[in-house]
Design an enzyme around this catalytic site. Structure first.
Site: not given
Ligand code: ADP
Ligand code: MG
Length: 619
Positions: A11, A74, A173, A198
């Site tokens: 990913d 990205k 995705e 997502d």
């Molecule tokens: P991306 O797809 O953009 O790479 P992610 O799926 O890793 O991102 O998501 C990152 C986001 O998820 C960040 O804003 C982070 O603060 C939030 N996040 C991660 N864990 C939690 C949680 N337990 N509760 C709320 N938000 C969360």
């Molecule tokens: Mg993502």
């Protein structure tokens, strides 16, 4: 047969990137040599154009290296410089025009392509995988957003090649997220409509997918069966906006005038509080913020309610996208069979609740929302390398149950049950005034929890104090057609309820299933006896307590010789309970049972007397 080299799943995210692998025990995330499961998609380049830092280190030191730290690359993949300019305002680094109007990042004198930045991330993940697996990794399935065009997909392939990986497939995705849940894997593929929601760090995507049924084509490519009916989203909506809203609240409330570093400190505190509030009802924001005039100390309690109020307008924006996507896909909420949650920000309870209400379905949350895309990419990798059959699930290989008193297991769904399968059972408490009940979900054939595999534990809270045995706890296990177990528990008298989701077969290898079957056979007799003894202990204790209470309450109303007889029988049973609790093998279960029966029989008169007394009191 030689072990085929696995095709890993990657990913390649805007905020974080992950690598996973799938074998017959199902998909799993591969951690770095330091144990990190996610690689922040951040790369710092030196003035010579070489990678200076990557991942967590690069992100941590981004403040001190604002011009050569590249995050969110990205957003630029496969895009022309004119399109990329829209994003430039959000990115700290300088974007310039490269050959054929492509976007390039300027780092000192060097121009770096988005493909090269992504390649650095992919190379690091390849290294993680090779270290963990102990051999070379050359092939990968890499995921991209469903809306990526050909140029963006090609750029992703090129990045892989630069990293020494061959992208065997580029998979959407949302499709990967569905595959991670077993949707579309195996023969029993049924037509269904799936919404994948997502919400990541900085981007929001909603996709409506249609799974084509098995009767309409077969191939070695699971992702192939998914048709994207519609996508919608917002390229500037995500968890980061929630953090920003918290920061604004803090700035509005205090006199603090933070420096650039101070702002970053505030953002870190805000995100920490937001994450904590996914599990807790309140969180304390406390820390020192840098200002021109010295440090300012913030300390404030933030409640879930306040957070929800801040986040609601953001979630509502995502809901508008969902409605648009449903309109474009020409489906209504009732036609959506499954909702899959992806992205770390969907851990927020508000998001889960609003999304569930919008699509009128309980969303899939059993897998980590930030890992589900990588897991699904790994599933596609396994299918491509001919290992997909192992993931087939039409019967449950091991029984599913839960822990009861004394560490025994109550089996709710027996092994070899075909899915979907459902079972309910009533339980109660064994201690007076219990206001919370622990629910430990286990898998296996043995009679005691310690000999089974624990799948997860959760707690039903909010039960008003009642005497032991009075609460009515109804537990339901439901394994759906995709093999996802939904456990729900409700205490009937108070209405307190809790629910959880688990994928029982993840992490379970064929060898483990066989070992557990063998052990269950070998221990069958002992296990039965032990379970029986444990139940006898629990029931005897309840009886002894009840009889003791009644004898005290009725006092002189109880005939002295009858009282003496009961006391003698209680003493005998108590001795058995004592001995059995010390070592269940030390006693004869049949004798134990007889002792209990003798007391049961003798106490009938006491029950009657007690009822008469109660009726009298009620008059
Ligand atoms: P991306 O797809 O953009 O790479 P992610 O799926 O890793 O991102 O998501 C990152 C986001 O998820 C960040 O804003 C982070 O603060 C939030 N996040 C991660 N864990 C939690 C949680 N337990 N509760 C709320 N938000 C969360
Ligand atoms: Mg993502």
């Amino acid at each position: 047969m030689a072990e085929a080299e696995p095709i890993v799943g990657i990913d390649l995210g805007t905020t974080n990137s992950l690598v996973a692998v799938c074998d017959e025990a199902g998909p799993r995330v591969i951690a770095s040599p330091n144990g990190e499961r996610m690689l922040p998609s951040v790369v710092r380049f030196g003035s010579d154009g070489r990678v200076e830092a990557i991942g967590a280190a690069a992100r941590r030191e981004a403040e001190t290296h604002p011009y050569n730290t590249i995050a969110s690359i990205k957003r630029l993949m496969g895009r022309g410089v004119d399109d990329a300019r829209d994003d430039a305002a959000f990115l700290g680094y300088e974007i310039v025009e490269g050959p054929n109007k492509t976007a390039r990042v300027r780092i000192g004198e060097q121009l770096v392509s988005p493909q090269e930045v992504s390649a650095a991330i992919l190379r690091e993940l390849k290294h993680w995988a090779e270290t963990a697996l102990g051999h070379a990794v050359r092939d990968a399935v890499i995921t991209v957003p469903a809306y990526f065009d050909d140029a963006q997909r090609q750029a992703t392939r090129d990045a892989a090649r630069l990293a020494g990986l061959e992208a065997k497939r580029i998979v959407n995705e949302p499709t990967a997220a569905a595959l991670a849940y077993g949707i579309g894997v195996g023969e029993a593929r049924k037509a269904q409509t799936i919404a994948v929601y997502d919400l990541g760090g900085g981007t929001f995507d909603i996709s409506i997918l249609k799974l084509i049924p098995a009767s309409e084509g077969t191939a070695d490519d699971a992702a192939h069966f998914f048709q994207v009916l519609a996508t919608a989203g917002d390229t500037h909506l995500g968890g980061d906006d929630v953090d920003a809203a918290i920061v604004r609240l803090l700035l509005d409330e205090t006199e603090v005038a933070p420096t650039a570093t101070g702002r970053q400190q505030l953002r870190v505190l805000a995100e920490r509080a937001k994450v904590a509030l996914s599990d807790a009802e309140q969180a304390t924001i406390v820390g020192e913020i840098e200002q021109e005039t010295g440090v300012h100390r913030v300390e404030r309690v933030l409640t879930r309610k306040e957070l929800d109020a801040l986040a609601l307008p953001l979630v509502e924006r995502s809901e508008l996208c969902c409605k648009r996507a449903m309109r474009d896909a020409k489906v209504t909420p009732e036609q959506i069979d499954r909702v899959v949650l992806v992205g770390g920000a969907t851990r927020m309870p508000l998001v889960r609740q609003r999304v569930g209400a919008l699509f009128q379905a309980t969303p899939y949350t059993a897998l980590n929302p930030d890992e589900v895309v990588a897991l699904g990419a790994a599933v596609q990798g396994a299918v491509l390398s001919g290992q997909g059959d192992a993931l087939l699930l039409d019967v449950l290989p091991l029984s599913l149950g839960m822990e009861t008193v004394g560490g025994a297991v109550a089996k709710l769904i027996l092994r070899n049950s075909t899915v979907p399968a459902r079972a309910t059972e009533m339980f109660s408490t064994s201690v007076d005034g219990q206001t919370a009940i622990k629910i430990n979900v286990v898998q296996g054939e043995r009679e005691m929890v310690e000999d089974c595999r624990s799948l997860g534990e959760f707690t039903l809270r909010g039960i008003p104090p009642m005497p032991a045995g009075i609460p009515q706890l109804e537990v339901e296990f439901l394994v759906d057609a995709n093999g996802v177990l939904n456990v729900s528990a409700i205490e009937r008298r108070s209405g307190a309820r809790v629910a959880a989701q688990i994928v029982p077969n993840h992490g379970l290898s064929r060898e483990e299933v066989e070992r557990m079957e063998r052990e269950a056979l070998a221990h069958a007799r002992d296990d039965m006896t032990r379970h029986r003894v444990v139940d006898l202990i629990a029931n005897s204790k309840l009886d002894l307590k009840w009889i003791g209470d009644r004898l005290r309450k009725l006092g002189a109303e109880v005939d002295p010789s009858y009282r003496a007889e009961l006391e003698r029988l209680c003493g005998a049973l108590d001795a058995q309970v004592e001995a059995a609790s010390r070592d269940w093998r030390s006693i004869d279960a049949d004798a134990f049972h007889k002792t209990k029966e003798a007391l049961d029989k003798a106490s009938v008169r006491l029950h009657e007397q007690s009822i008469v007394r109660t009726l009298r009191e009620d008059d």
